[in-house]
Design a protein around this motif. Sequence first.
Motif, PDB file in Angstrom:
ATOM      1  N   TRP A  81      10.979  -5.775  -6.863  1.00 57.44           N
ATOM      2  CA  TRP A  81      10.960  -3.737  -7.372  1.00 57.44           C
ATOM      3  C   TRP A  81      11.301  -4.139  -9.101  1.00 57.44           C
ATOM      4  O   TRP A  81      10.270  -2.557 -10.063  1.00 57.44           O
ATOM      5  N   GLY A  82      11.178  -4.843 -10.153  1.00 55.20           N
ATOM      6  CA  GLY A  82      10.968  -5.009 -11.556  1.00 55.20           C
ATOM      7  C   GLY A  82      11.697  -3.557 -12.079  1.00 55.20           C
ATOM      8  O   GLY A  82      12.413  -3.049 -11.363  1.00 55.20           O
ATOM      9  N   ASN A  83      10.701  -2.643 -12.159  1.00 51.99           N
ATOM     10  CA  ASN A  83      11.287  -1.299 -13.177  1.00 51.99           C
ATOM     11  C   ASN A  83      11.102  -0.245 -12.024  1.00 51.99           C
ATOM     12  O   ASN A  83      11.310   1.037 -12.523  1.00 51.99           O
ATOM     13  N   ASP A  94       8.689   1.042 -11.053  1.00 56.23           N
ATOM     14  CA  ASP A  94       7.229   1.636 -11.043  1.00 56.23           C
ATOM     15  C   ASP A  94       5.884   1.537  -9.789  1.00 56.23           C
ATOM     16  O   ASP A  94       6.037   0.516  -9.551  1.00 56.23           O
ATOM     17  N   ALA A  95       5.746   2.568  -9.634  1.00 51.33           N
ATOM     18  CA  ALA A  95       5.564   2.186  -8.120  1.00 51.33           C
ATOM     19  C   ALA A  95       4.268   1.241  -8.365  1.00 51.33           C
ATOM     20  O   ALA A  95       3.876   0.474  -7.554  1.00 51.33           O
ATOM     21  N   GLU A  96       3.593   0.926  -9.210  1.00 51.00           N
ATOM     22  CA  GLU A  96       1.937   0.452  -8.939  1.00 51.00           C
ATOM     23  C   GLU A  96       2.068  -0.928  -9.555  1.00 51.00           C
ATOM     24  O   GLU A  96       1.995  -1.620  -9.077  1.00 51.00           O
ATOM     25  N   GLY A  97       3.462  -1.405 -10.112  1.00 50.99           N
ATOM     26  CA  GLY A  97       4.180  -2.180 -10.261  1.00 50.99           C
ATOM     27  C   GLY A  97       4.290  -3.030  -9.136  1.00 50.99           C
ATOM     28  O   GLY A  97       4.566  -4.484  -8.831  1.00 50.99           O
ATOM     29  N   VAL A  98       4.815  -1.978  -8.344  1.00 48.95           N
ATOM     30  CA  VAL A  98       5.974  -2.738  -6.967  1.00 48.95           C
ATOM     31  C   VAL A  98       4.695  -3.010  -6.127  1.00 48.95           C
ATOM     32  O   VAL A  98       4.354  -4.566  -5.868  1.00 48.95           O
ATOM     33  N   ARG A  99       3.390  -2.647  -6.225  1.00 48.06           N
ATOM     34  CA  ARG A  99       2.308  -2.527  -5.329  1.00 48.06           C
ATOM     35  C   ARG A  99       2.174  -3.731  -5.618  1.00 48.06           C
ATOM     36  O   ARG A  99       1.941  -5.034  -5.155  1.00 48.06           O
ATOM     37  N   GLN A 100       1.557  -4.169  -6.907  1.00 54.72           N
ATOM     38  CA  GLN A 100       0.893  -5.008  -7.084  1.00 54.72           C
ATOM     39  C   GLN A 100       1.905  -6.553  -7.785  1.00 54.72           C
ATOM     40  O   GLN A 100       1.653  -7.760  -6.519  1.00 54.72           O
ATOM     41  N   ARG A 101       3.349  -6.437  -7.396  1.00 52.45           N
ATOM     42  CA  ARG A 101       3.612  -7.498  -7.285  1.00 52.45           C
ATOM     43  C   ARG A 101       4.407  -8.102  -6.075  1.00 52.45           C
ATOM     44  O   ARG A 101       4.163  -9.354  -5.921  1.00 52.45           O
ATOM     45  N   ALA A 102       3.920  -7.151  -4.958  1.00 52.95           N
ATOM     46  CA  ALA A 102       4.396  -7.521  -3.446  1.00 52.95           C
ATOM     47  C   ALA A 102       3.550  -8.002  -3.349  1.00 52.95           C
ATOM     48  O   ALA A 102       3.316  -9.221  -2.396  1.00 52.95           O
ATOM     49  N   ALA A 103       1.443  -7.573  -3.635  1.00 57.23           N
ATOM     50  CA  ALA A 103       1.091  -7.960  -3.285  1.00 57.23           C
ATOM     51  C   ALA A 103       0.798  -9.696  -3.278  1.00 57.23           C
ATOM     52  O   ALA A 103       0.649 -10.428  -2.834  1.00 57.23           O
ATOM     53  N   CYS A 136       0.960  -1.588   0.413  1.00 55.98           N
ATOM     54  CA  CYS A 136      -0.012  -0.090  -0.248  1.00 55.98           C
ATOM     55  C   CYS A 136       0.991   1.278   0.079  1.00 55.98           C
ATOM     56  O   CYS A 136       0.397   1.947   0.015  1.00 55.98           O
ATOM     57  N   ASP A 137       2.206   1.352   0.093  1.00 55.20           N
ATOM     58  CA  ASP A 137       2.678   2.101   0.441  1.00 55.20           C
ATOM     59  C   ASP A 137       3.130   3.161  -0.701  1.00 55.20           C
ATOM     60  O   ASP A 137       2.499   3.220  -1.906  1.00 55.20           O
ATOM     61  N   ASP A 138       2.754   4.630  -0.072  1.00 52.42           N
ATOM     62  CA  ASP A 138       2.498   5.911  -1.088  1.00 52.42           C
ATOM     63  C   ASP A 138       3.492   6.993  -0.382  1.00 52.42           C
ATOM     64  O   ASP A 138       3.223   7.272   0.728  1.00 52.42           O
ATOM     65  N   PRO A 139       4.680   7.296  -1.318  1.00 53.05           N
ATOM     66  CA  PRO A 139       5.704   7.171  -2.036  1.00 53.05           C
ATOM     67  C   PRO A 139       6.387   5.307  -2.426  1.00 53.05           C
ATOM     68  O   PRO A 139       6.988   4.937  -0.835  1.00 53.05           O
ATOM     69  N   ILE A 140       6.824   4.718  -3.019  1.00 50.66           N
ATOM     70  CA  ILE A 140       7.491   3.918  -3.299  1.00 50.66           C
ATOM     71  C   ILE A 140       8.678   4.808  -3.993  1.00 50.66           C
ATOM     72  O   ILE A 140       9.202   5.556  -5.516  1.00 50.66           O
ATOM     73  N   ASP A 141       9.757   4.436  -3.084  1.00 48.62           N
ATOM     74  CA  ASP A 141      10.800   4.826  -3.350  1.00 48.62           C
ATOM     75  C   ASP A 141      12.161   4.598  -3.478  1.00 48.62           C
ATOM     76  O   ASP A 141      12.439   3.180  -3.080  1.00 48.62           O
ATOM     77  N   ALA A 142      13.377   5.216  -3.375  1.00 51.49           N
ATOM     78  CA  ALA A 142      14.313   4.617  -3.212  1.00 51.49           C
ATOM     79  C   ALA A 142      14.408   3.334  -2.013  1.00 51.49           C
ATOM     80  O   ALA A 142      15.435   2.325  -1.979  1.00 51.49           O
ATOM     81  N   ARG A 143      14.042   3.853  -1.183  1.00 55.27           N
ATOM     82  CA  ARG A 143      14.248   3.074   0.275  1.00 55.27           C
ATOM     83  C   ARG A 143      13.616   1.486   0.177  1.00 55.27           C
ATOM     84  O   ARG A 143      14.193   0.855   0.674  1.00 55.27           O
ATOM     85  N   HIS A 144      12.671   1.515  -0.641  1.00 56.63           N
ATOM     86  CA  HIS A 144      11.690   0.179  -1.404  1.00 56.63           C
ATOM     87  C   HIS A 144      12.782  -0.638  -2.208  1.00 56.63           C
ATOM     88  O   HIS A 144      13.110  -1.818  -1.534  1.00 56.63           O
ATOM     89  N   MET A 145      13.344  -0.052  -2.751  1.00 60.73           N
ATOM     90  CA  MET A 145      13.982  -0.791  -3.828  1.00 60.73           C
ATOM     91  C   MET A 145      15.533  -1.224  -2.803  1.00 60.73           C
ATOM     92  O   MET A 145      15.718  -2.532  -3.285  1.00 60.73           O
ATOM     93  N   GLY A 146      15.940  -0.554  -1.747  1.00 60.49           N
ATOM     94  CA  GLY A 146      16.172  -0.967  -1.151  1.00 60.49           C
ATOM     95  C   GLY A 146      16.214  -2.597  -0.263  1.00 60.49           C
ATOM     96  O   GLY A 146      17.321  -2.871   0.517  1.00 60.49           O
ATOM     97  N   ILE A 147      15.353  -2.732  -0.544  1.00 64.08           N
ATOM     98  CA  ILE A 147      14.672  -3.803   0.812  1.00 64.08           C
ATOM     99  C   ILE A 147      14.539  -5.222   0.092  1.00 64.08           C
ATOM    100  O   ILE A 147      13.234  -5.632   0.812  1.00 64.08           O
TER     101      ILE A 147
END
Lengths: 334, 334, 334, 334, 334, 334
Positions: free
Chosen positions: A97-99, A101-110, A80-91
């Motif tokens: 993470w893929g490319n 893209d915020a919504e893509g990250v959220r869906q892959r995470a789900a 659910c996070d917003d924004p998705i940024d470098a912090r998420h890429m790190g973990i």
Amino acid sequence: MARPVTLFTGQWADLPLETVAEKAAGWGYDGLELACWGDHFEVDKALADDSYIQSRRDILEQHGLKCWAISTHLVGQCVCDDPIDARHMGIVPSRIWGNGDAEGVRQRAAEEVKNTARAAAEFGVEIVNGFTGSTIWKYLAMFPPVPPEMIAAGYKDFADRWNPILDVFDQVGVKFALEVHPSEIAFDFWSAKRTLEAIGSRQAFGFNFDPSHLYWQMVSPEAFIYEFGERIYHMHVKESVRQLDGRNGVLGSLLFFGDHRRGWDFVSPGRGGVPFERVFRALNDVGYDGPLSVEWEDNGMTRDQGAPEALALCRRLDLTPSGQAFDAAFASKD
Amino acid sequence: MARPVTLFTGQWADLPLETVAEKAAGWGYDGLELACWGDHFEVDKALADDSYIQSRRDILEQHGLKCWAISTHLVGQCVCDDPIDARHMGIVPSRIWGNGDAEGVRQRAAEEVKNTARAAAEFGVEIVNGFTGSTIWKYLAMFPPVPPEMIAAGYKDFADRWNPILDVFDQVGVKFALEVHPSEIAFDFWSAKRTLEAIGSRQAFGFNFDPSHLYWQMVSPEAFIYEFGERIYHMHVKESVRQLDGRNGVLGSLLFFGDHRRGWDFVSPGRGGVPFERVFRALNDVGYDGPLSVEWEDNGMTRDQGAPEALALCRRLDLTPSGQAFDAAFASKD
Amino acid sequence: MARPVTLFTGQWADLPLETVAEKAAGWGYDGLELACWGDHFEVDKALADDSYIQSRRDILEQHGLKCWAISTHLVGQCVCDDPIDARHMGIVPSRIWGNGDAEGVRQRAAEEVKNTARAAAEFGVEIVNGFTGSTIWKYLAMFPPVPPEMIAAGYKDFADRWNPILDVFDQVGVKFALEVHPSEIAFDFWSAKRTLEAIGSRQAFGFNFDPSHLYWQMVSPEAFIYEFGERIYHMHVKESVRQLDGRNGVLGSLLFFGDHRRGWDFVSPGRGGVPFERVFRALNDVGYDGPLSVEWEDNGMTRDQGAPEALALCRRLDLTPSGQAFDAAFASKD
Amino acid sequence: MARPVTLFTGQWADLPLETVAEKAAGWGYDGLELACWGDHFEVDKALADDSYIQSRRDILEQHGLKCWAISTHLVGQCVCDDPIDARHMGIVPSRIWGNGDAEGVRQRAAEEVKNTARAAAEFGVEIVNGFTGSTIWKYLAMFPPVPPEMIAAGYKDFADRWNPILDVFDQVGVKFALEVHPSEIAFDFWSAKRTLEAIGSRQAFGFNFDPSHLYWQMVSPEAFIYEFGERIYHMHVKESVRQLDGRNGVLGSLLFFGDHRRGWDFVSPGRGGVPFERVFRALNDVGYDGPLSVEWEDNGMTRDQGAPEALALCRRLDLTPSGQAFDAAFASKD
Amino acid sequence: MARPVTLFTGQWADLPLETVAEKAAGWGYDGLELACWGDHFEVDKALADDSYIQSRRDILEQHGLKCWAISTHLVGQCVCDDPIDARHMGIVPSRIWGNGDAEGVRQRAAEEVKNTARAAAEFGVEIVNGFTGSTIWKYLAMFPPVPPEMIAAGYKDFADRWNPILDVFDQVGVKFALEVHPSEIAFDFWSAKRTLEAIGSRQAFGFNFDPSHLYWQMVSPEAFIYEFGERIYHMHVKESVRQLDGRNGVLGSLLFFGDHRRGWDFVSPGRGGVPFERVFRALNDVGYDGPLSVEWEDNGMTRDQGAPEALALCRRLDLTPSGQAFDAAFASKD
Amino acid sequence: MARPVTLFTGQWADLPLETVAEKAAGWGYDGLELACWGDHFEVDKALADDSYIQSRRDILEQHGLKCWAISTHLVGQCVCDDPIDARHMGIVPSRIWGNGDAEGVRQRAAEEVKNTARAAAEFGVEIVNGFTGSTIWKYLAMFPPVPPEMIAAGYKDFADRWNPILDVFDQVGVKFALEVHPSEIAFDFWSAKRTLEAIGSRQAFGFNFDPSHLYWQMVSPEAFIYEFGERIYHMHVKESVRQLDGRNGVLGSLLFFGDHRRGWDFVSPGRGGVPFERVFRALNDVGYDGPLSVEWEDNGMTRDQGAPEALALCRRLDLTPSGQAFDAAFASKD
């Protein structure tokens, strides 16, 4: 005494599971709560490769350890996070993470969290602990003025994203336990209440009770337990300290953990202010009989000093209700 | 006694300035701190139309009121903020909002703050109070782990955007006074310190000291004054209360002001916990001789009850240093 | 270190003395404070049967235990109590209860306490601990308005009933030690003072100091010790906790012990708020050298976990005065 | 864990060093801080007789003990004190006291402190702990009104007398560590600051940090550490307790230590209020890696019970920083 | 309401009595407590010149003021003090100071206090307030170790010097009221007790109760009143504040009043922490019916703002006991 | 401001209503809450004599006073109380007391309360305040051990006796408001909850909220309001103070009100610890718009000083919610 004590491996994920298991068993822990990062419990391998889960079981068994829960805090955070940024890429792994893209990250995470439930079921544990992320945590200051609809939308976004995930949990007979925590959809008493309401209080969703996040907010861990007792599916023995001296503020000043100018910090269990004795009693009152799982974070000491110290704290303070009134012995029996 | 007492008009901007002036004068206020919203002090008109500034002066003079500062909190907020969203649209004029493109909003807001300095100079006041916004406030939870560079980048963004603005302030001989406040680049003691460092502690930038935002964070207003005394260019008499009962947390639960479940709230001066007596003494110690400006926010009572009550508080507690030791009278003079 | 530690057997009276002695000795206790209920110390048998007292001695000796005091709380309670009802029937032998006629119960109880003194003397202990009951405890609310004479009459009733009992104590060289406690003639600091006055402060009557009953009332155990020091004939290591969260009141709401809604409760020593370290120092200051007798009541844990834990607390905190100033070693001796 | 633990021998000087060393080693101490009184470290012999220093080394080595500092509190006290009276006669050797003429005593004491530095250098330790005395401590009440010049003169007297002493310290490469303490030129936070200013903050002069003297004054030991961290050359693990009950005042009523009517007192480490856990963390933050030296004073218990108890406290609470952020293990490594 | 309110003129002695009387009467005071310095009440003139006392009476009468006490704090201080130095020279007349020889000053001061009693009697007031000085106040740190005989000698010196003075008080029917205060023979609860013992608790000696000196020492003003009630001959409405922030210590750091770094300070009544409401009730309980005498000291504000503010505090909080139980009205009268 | 302020006449019943009305009107009260004792509101006369009620109305109207409630505390107390004794005889009319047979008194009292409802209806007020008595208050100590059935029986006795009374209240359209108070069936938070459950939470029964009885028990008045808000039918502005000094206990020691040794006491509103500001806000939150009724009890001052002081407190602190968010004025309107 009463409950098993486990070590959460999240802060030890730089070490191979084999090493962590050996250490924990050496200190006398009863089990491990496996993090779904490092090599401790890899969801993709667990679902892809039949032997992987057995390999985890083998490591545990060799050291006489058990496992009651696995944890997906880092991936869960992205749902659910917003924004998705470098912090998420790190973990998160690159496949999540893929490319970026915020919504893509959220869906892959789900999807990954759904898979985590499936893997847990295969592994034979009933609880997945984790985070949820939140679109509205960032509005905490309530300024600029936040229209009520923006807050409502945040809870709805959470429900929309997590209900399908929880459907999978229901299917495989596993429960999700959110750790109430800053940056999550539920971060204190009243937000926890509204979070449950947002999803109709469905049984698949409960809490990983961690008093360290409540204590520094001045929320009573006991009050939380009595209000949400039946939804406490797991618990973390983690500690925090308040160091409010008139200069240090409770918001932490954007300083890093371990900096003495922070108004609060995480410390090794027993070295802060969480009233663990009362917490363990309250957990007894609501019938919690799962593990006491030590989550160890303290930038001021080594984890190898801290982990056995935390275990000793649990052994000393945990207690079993007597099931008998102490004044029963006064009864005249003639 | 010692200092003039003014009323900040920001929370009265739904009323014409004429009306506010009449009320304030009737209660006995010495002046007004004019908000740059509503019709109280319109920057575009002030620069475009020679008669506008005179019209403001006329209103004040008719009621025997003075003005020591104007305030641009709402526009200032947009200069560094991230994200820019519906919250900002609700509080800035459409000429600033434009098409709502975030970077465009920020730049238009920056230009407006420069113009506000110019208008202040024309109006003859030396202080512009306001907010700055912040790109890093939203990282308050420090989770997901925040790399130190992200925090550093936030302070640098602030410096990059505000240094050109402050150049204009220097040119026209006006100072900017940031109200240290959640959601701003400086929101507590240590972030205030780092904020000053970020801009080389240049004289054009100081603080509008408002103890209500510090008190609930458990930061001592007195400690702030003694540390940053020479940079206190203005002050707000605003009050907050802590209502931490074990359920209400200090973060406020994303509940609206006025909800009793919040762990803290704004209330009418004298009805909360700010130690105004000590605050006024500390301001004397650092030589602050500007106005005590009442910023009135209390969702639990009417502003018409509150404003005169706050004025009475100031009159009762404010005090003039004697400039003489009390034991000087013990001296033997024969 | 300094003082012997005993276990009060009152809460273990459902077990045969033999069993309790074995447990206590196994944990390392120095002795037992025998309850006059269960089969631990039966007054009627002690006076009727020469071998009975020897049988008690044998059990103690076989386990290397000593005895400094016996206790008659339950029968003592009936001497002054009003009303006498089902509660009393539940805790006294049928030979005391008889037909349950209130005055008859009181008089039979009084005779039993006299016999307890005689039995103690034969057994060779100098202290009988116990309760007194009270006719005026029930007027605690002071509403409906209580005429001063009613209070005075209560203290006089106590004196009238206990002076003849204390005469027997004097005759056989034993002392009675009242445990200051709700429902007794003395239940706090000032009622203890008036109680002593009511009987002319005769030496046969003193106190079994138990800090747990004072702590939750907000009475300082140390203040009690310094005021009544020479009348402290025995002491109980018992613990209580305050759990006042805004809803739980200090009066306990007529809820049973162990209910988390009570404003205070009994807990295992070291798990509540009694300042035992300061208590032990204060007892040193007034010269108390009798046993530290653990009275264990905690509905939230098992007594088998609690009793050794309490013993460890005593061993760790008790201390012997040095009899020498620490700065004596600074003295120059050349 | 992190730092060695030593026993300060000042309160054991009635015993031969041989005996103290044997006791300390038996309890597990790592070393001794030798007092320059009794026979523990005699400055005159150390400078006069080549074998004396070796004899001290031999005793330490036989018991596996080390030495990081020697202490000259008693002689140091005489350097600036006023008045000089019977109290001083009681604690210094007759060769310092001489005929007791105040200025003579001060000058002989000053020479002795210089010699102590020389002896320390020969002995191979880099720190001499001690007191300074003060001509102005006695003006603490500030009544009769004290002219500012009298206070200034006191700090100047200190500088005038100690600068020549510190010159010797510089010559031999040893540092003097003042224990901030009532009756010394520095006794709290602000007087410590002015003391450093008085001597131009020269490096030869720093502090023997002892939290027990700060705690009862309500000065935060942590605040002291963060302010004066680089000047903390040594530290004492000493404890105090506040026993303020409305009658006992914080000034101590001229009552002797160990009297329960004092508002504060010295007690064995762990039995008072000093926040040692936070103290040890703060010492880590400022980089102090010297010994934790137990100074044991408690008139309420024996030193033979207290010394091992204090050592255990240090071992349990001391801690080594991890040098690694706990959330580093969250990093995704694929 | 109940008691008259007077203004102590000590801090106004730079003004002629005529001026002070005019001010005090203008604010609504009921009387003055005349200082024996400045021109307010000059003892030598009062005894030498018949018209002098009448001149004082005239000034009071012209302004409708009364006088219940005169005060000799400054001269009284010299009677026992040690050392006698420049501080004393600054506050006593040259006829007392003479050549400044310490013992000569003490004896001349003693004679002056006797004369003060005689002058008071002539003037028709029954109370002389004042200080005593002390030879042992300077030993407050209790280090270097103070032999018990030194403390005892200090109380004896007080008795030896004051008993002859009190004989004169007895002869003329006046009482001496010591203000318990740092630097005096009695400065807190226990030193007050020992002071009374030192002079056999003779009636001529009592206290001028001033809660400001007790409050910052953490001594309860109410506890003092209940212990020493019958010896409270006069009282001062004076206020102090504690400003203990972790850096400021309770000893005051030898900083001057009004410096915000002091751990406590004097402030205008109502602006500090003295619980005046409870103090006035306690004074009722012990039967004190003398004046409430405002001693005004606050370096942070002007005395002309403070004096009427203090008077208003007294008028608002003082109260008359009802002499009737509130529930008497419940009585059924039919 | 918002709500009318009335004076409860219970503590003034020794005066004729005429006198009380004149006083209250003179001080500025808006109305009276009439006690059903003295001559203020006599239930028997009200039902027997048509002119009586008009006479009460006339007195009120002549002084411009209104009446929102009458009160039957004393008679109500007898309905459930046990024992019934001299205390009750002192406070009820002889027609209720009769021969003093306990059950007869209870039944006559029950009939009188029914009649009180009928009289209230005739008089035109909708609320009758009062007490209930209790058979189980006396078991507060929970020793001798109280079987759960005894507690249950107490609540059932209350229901059995009050349901028929409440039937009459329903019939005449009046509500009964119990003042939660020691010695009543509900005396704190949890007993209030169980009391409502005992009668099926019927609407005829609610509370006369009086914070003074909760405060000293450490129950939060605000928590009570938020839990039971819709059942708050009336409120008393009454004050209590805690004076816990280590000797005074919270149970009050059976000492009379006004004795300084009590751990708590009743005092004039504003002179104790009840947080009236927060109380008034909470009452606003739950929608209470009835009167603030001053119940004045303070044995330490006269009621004629206290009653106007209490009225002033209400006028100063009471407040009207604004019905508008303070940041609504920030909205951009272009």
